[in-house]
Design an enzyme around this catalytic site. Structure first.
Site, PDB file in Angstrom:
ATOM      1  N   SER A 148      34.093  25.020  23.385  1.00  0.00           N
ATOM      2  CA  SER A 148      34.175  26.219  22.546  1.00  0.00           C
ATOM      3  C   SER A 148      34.929  27.313  23.304  1.00  0.00           C
ATOM      4  O   SER A 148      36.052  27.055  23.762  1.00  0.00           O
ATOM      5  CB  SER A 148      32.764  26.646  22.138  1.00  0.00           C
ATOM      6  OG  SER A 148      32.806  27.536  21.050  1.00  0.00           O
ATOM      7  N   ASP A 310      32.590  18.798  13.153  1.00  0.00           N
ATOM      8  CA  ASP A 310      32.718  20.213  13.538  1.00  0.00           C
ATOM      9  C   ASP A 310      33.389  20.995  12.415  1.00  0.00           C
ATOM     10  O   ASP A 310      34.507  20.699  12.014  1.00  0.00           O
ATOM     11  CB  ASP A 310      33.537  20.335  14.831  1.00  0.00           C
ATOM     12  CG  ASP A 310      33.521  21.742  15.417  1.00  0.00           C
ATOM     13  OD1 ASP A 310      33.015  22.671  14.748  1.00  0.00           O
ATOM     14  OD2 ASP A 310      33.994  21.897  16.552  1.00  0.00           O
ATOM     15  N   HIS A 343      29.805  21.337  15.808  1.00  0.00           N
ATOM     16  CA  HIS A 343      30.384  22.023  16.966  1.00  0.00           C
ATOM     17  C   HIS A 343      29.515  21.840  18.218  1.00  0.00           C
ATOM     18  O   HIS A 343      30.031  21.608  19.311  1.00  0.00           O
ATOM     19  CB  HIS A 343      30.501  23.502  16.605  1.00  0.00           C
ATOM     20  CG  HIS A 343      31.340  24.316  17.534  1.00  0.00           C
ATOM     21  ND1 HIS A 343      32.699  24.158  17.644  1.00  0.00           N
ATOM     22  CD2 HIS A 343      31.011  25.316  18.396  1.00  0.00           C
ATOM     23  CE1 HIS A 343      33.179  25.029  18.531  1.00  0.00           C
ATOM     24  NE2 HIS A 343      32.176  25.737  18.996  1.00  0.00           N
TER      25      HIS A 343
END
Lengths: 364, 364
Positions: A148, A310, A343
């Protein structure tokens, strides 16, 4: 005040630190932890880069035996092995776990910066860490890895300082933030800013926007997970079956409540705002004709790990970076993790990640 | 006070109306509009069912020449043709465009019900409309059509009152609300409830939670659209390039701000809360062994229109309903609209929808 409670080392830089978007910090403090030792060539460093809610405590360490946020990815025999690597993880600039950030004292006023902290960027986060690495004698042969926000840093670092980076491993991170991710983050920030207890950021002494921060986290959590995971875990189970919206509660709401509360007990709403905006500003193609052009000078081998479920960083966005790298003649590998966790799979699917790392990282 | 400003007819039911989850309304007022005439057999009625933010004004009408929320789907030569059909659209129970809802006067207190309005369900919305239809002489041969909440009603109505419904057309509506949709709606409600100006729902005289309602709408809008649409429309264009999170703004944020403001000028936060929760409570399989079992008595022909880019109601959720219908031996047709507009495609992709309606609706 949440944050700051992660035991770690601290390093101080006593000169002014110039920020990318203007503004200067009179000094820097960086909280960090290390695992393993730097080898004689100074080229076995692995920099672990945390995400929005992370800290320097990626793994249990000399400073705390408590499990870290990537516990299980490091260890003897693991692709990240303290017997081979010198592993460093620092709290990012703007954070709330020991590194200079909005909760730091503004020497000009004697009070915390709060919302007067200058807007930091992913570039600033990288430069601050480079100073730390310099002080540790680490300046080349870097392996960067993060998910991320941390993945954005891994890509940007390799792009900005090609000669330093040997391997760049980015999980669930695109080459630039797209408008949907920006939209999703902006409503999270607004949840904090709308809380009267945010109090223009002055939340270090009395009032604290726990409700706004929790709501931001809840919105975030929905984007970090997936519809299939929620279906598996919660279905339509009810915690409180009363019908009225003020009384009834589905299990998924109770889960989000719990996540929100837990987070607002441990995180600085201002760090959240600064990090969130820094992610919006992230765009490797900025000042370049294209993403491919931006990668022109990159030397690192790149591994991009996307997750099929995701929603926040869709695999297609990472493929865009992958194709730009290939078109620029770079060594890039794209892999898709199969996971129901969306995610957040970068924090959960450790066996899959380990496998990809083993295949990617040369056995030196 | 927003809402209530849609010119329409109104019908009143002066007897108590018993609600599904307990509680009674002493009377009902239903705002509605009609197009075309009921035929001699009383079997040419089309009931158009609105979504969360809708009203009776689906099309321009005798009451207002202003375009409606489904303008373009009705007209001479269209599959919904006032020359052939008697088309009715009413504001749903709990709404803020003329039908009894939280802004209505509670005769017990002489003040608006606000949050003391009983929690209404999709079932209640159906029963209230059935009373209206009865008063209009319409009791059978119904064609029901709606998107999102309106699609849920179309499916539930056909399930609850099989003999009345000939055709049930549901756009972007599942057989039951899943936990991710519940999660996404619950954070929208919390945005309203967290606004100090919500004031436990007493927002009809002085304070009005415009900011909370706008934030709810913004979160909603992200779930109604798609990442690809945002990419096409906004890319990374900036409205205000200043870096700080309090100052800078991407175009997508400006778009959401505009949508939020527009919505909070026209909608009742309490109606939003009641409708939102009613959608969470929607589950056709409730009190049945399965969705298939729930469809056991259904007689209608069913058309399910999903959208490939819909994130809020994923096509797979509508396929679940479709398969349950087929397994129950029912006549169901599933079609996938190709659109970049996500959930909101049901309001936008009118040529595609018209085509599917033309193919589905028998030329009577």
């Amino acid at each position: 005040m949440p944050g700051h409670d992660i035991p770690s080392q601290a390093w101080t830089w006593d000169k002014p630190f110039q920020l990318e978007c203007g503004g200067t910090l009179p000094s820097l403090r960086i909280a960090f932890e290390t695992w393993g030792k730097l080898d004689s060539r100074g080229e076995n460093a692995v920099v672990v880069l945390h995400a929005l809610s992370g800290s320097s405590h990626a793994f249990s360490s000399d400073w705390s035996s408590q499990g870290g946020w990537w516990e299980g990815l490091i260890g003897d025999g693991s692709p990240l092995d303290p017997r081979k690597h010198f592993i460093i993880c620092s709290n990012l600039l703007g954070g709330c776990y020991g590194t200079t950030g909005p909760s730091s004292m503004d020497p000009g006023t004697g009070a915390p910066y709060a919302a007067n902290f200058p807007q930091v960027t992913t570039g600033d986060m990288i430069e601050a860490q480079r100073l730390l690495l310099q002080s540790l004698g680490v300046q080349r042969g870097l392996t960067l890895i993060g998910g991320s926000l941390g993945g954005m840093l891994a890509l940007q670092w390799a792009t900005r300082h090609p000669a330093e980076v040997r391997n760049s491993i980015a999980l669930v991170a695109p080459g630039r933030s797209g408008p949907q991710a920006i939209a999703l983050r902006s409503v999270q920030r607004e949840a904090i800013l709308s809380d009267p207890d945010w109090n223009t950021g002055d939340c270090y002494t009395g009032r604290f926007p726990a409700r706004g921060l929790a709501l931001a986290r809840k919105i975030g959590m929905i984007t970090y997970r997936s519809a299939d995971e929620f279906e598996e875990r919660f279905k339509r189970e009810q915690r409180d079956p009363r019908p009225h919206f003020l009384e009834g509660q589905f299990e998924v709401q109770s889960y989000l409540d719990h996540q929100g509360r837990k987070f607002s007990d441990r995180f600085d709403p201002n760090s959240y705002l600064y990090f969130s905006r820094a992610m919006d500003l992230y765009d490797l193609s900025k000042d370049h004709a294209s993403l491919q052009d931006a990668f022109g000078a990159l030397e690192a081998r790149v591994l991009l790990l996307a997750v099929n479920s995701d929603f926040l960083v869709r695999p297609v966005e990472m493929l865009e970076a992958h194709e730009a790298l290939l078109n620029a003649g770079k060594r890039s590998r794209f892999e898709l993790l199969r996971s129901v966790h969306g995610h957040d799979a970068f924090l959960i699917e450790l066996p899959q990640i380990r496998e990809h790392l083993s295949r990617f990282l040369p056995d030196e």
